[in-house]
Design an enzyme around this catalytic site. Sequence first.
Site, PDB file in Angstrom:
ATOM      1  NE  ARG A   1      10.331  -0.237 -14.856  1.00  0.00           N
ATOM      2  CZ  ARG A   1      11.518  -0.758 -14.575  1.00  0.00           C
ATOM      3  NH1 ARG A   1      11.876  -1.936 -15.099  1.00  0.00           N
ATOM      4  NH2 ARG A   1      12.355  -0.122 -13.776  1.00  0.00           N
TER       5      ARG A   1
ATOM      6  CG  ASP B   1      10.654  10.664  -2.230  1.00  0.00           C
ATOM      7  OD1 ASP B   1       9.413  10.786  -2.278  1.00  0.00           O
ATOM      8  OD2 ASP B   1      11.438  11.628  -2.083  1.00  0.00           O
TER       9      ASP B   1
ATOM     10  CE1 TYR C   1      -4.753  14.893  -7.207  1.00  0.00           C
ATOM     11  CE2 TYR C   1      -6.967  15.247  -8.072  1.00  0.00           C
ATOM     12  CZ  TYR C   1      -6.101  14.556  -7.235  1.00  0.00           C
ATOM     13  OH  TYR C   1      -6.575  13.532  -6.445  1.00  0.00           O
TER      14      TYR C   1
ATOM     15  CB  ILE D   1      -0.916   0.036   1.244  1.00  0.00           C
ATOM     16  CG1 ILE D   1      -1.723  -1.261   1.368  1.00  0.00           C
ATOM     17  CG2 ILE D   1      -1.855   1.241   1.190  1.00  0.00           C
ATOM     18  CD1 ILE D   1      -2.534  -1.360   2.652  1.00  0.00           C
TER      19      ILE D   1
END
Length: 229
Positions: free
Chosen positions: A113, A54, A144, A6
């Site tokens: 990927r 990150d 956005y 998650i």
Amino acid sequence: MATHMITGAGSGIGAAVARRLRERGDELILLARDAGRAKELADLHPGARTLVGDLANPDRLSWAFSHQTLPDRLDSLLHIAGVVDLGRIGDLTTKAWRGQLEVNLVAPAELTRLLLPQLRASRGHVVFVNSGAGLRANAEWAAYAASKHGLKALADALRLEEHDNGVRVTSVYPGRTASPMQAKVHQQEGKEYDPSRWIDPESVATAVLTAVDLPRDAEITDLSVRPGR
């Protein structure tokens, strides 16, 4: 016991999904942007594993994962993290565009990927928590919405490419949801934030888990969740 990875498990929809999965005994792997955030997530979701990577720097995800232990198989990859920075097109800088495109679109593509072998091994499920902005763009939401429209395209293409590998792909499009992100949006809009007006993150979590738990003879491809008030 199923294993789920998650992003965005620290608050809002991601935290609700992680809590629900942990309470039923599933194994969680939570992505954190750095070691400090990893500790916070481990404290918030006891028993969960963490990986550091990150999303704001997707070019480094492969390098980061090469120094950590990945699972052998993954039953679901839940893309829930996201960022928003409103602004009119005439005012948006390239930094604002890139910041949202990197986190909201490029990072999910790269993360998917990198984890496709584990998802194929379990005939797993990829869930993209998109946004109503992934279906319709409004004024001041250009960057956005572009990232979220791109996320829909990513999901649609991935579904076709991985069908024969047994990997299911779902896009969930929540309307405005009571969360720290929504509080930030209201601040940018100059509006008072009243969380009681918007969708409870638990309701979106229910939609996500409905898609994940659907029997293997079917697949939810697209699911919109709108405010009921």
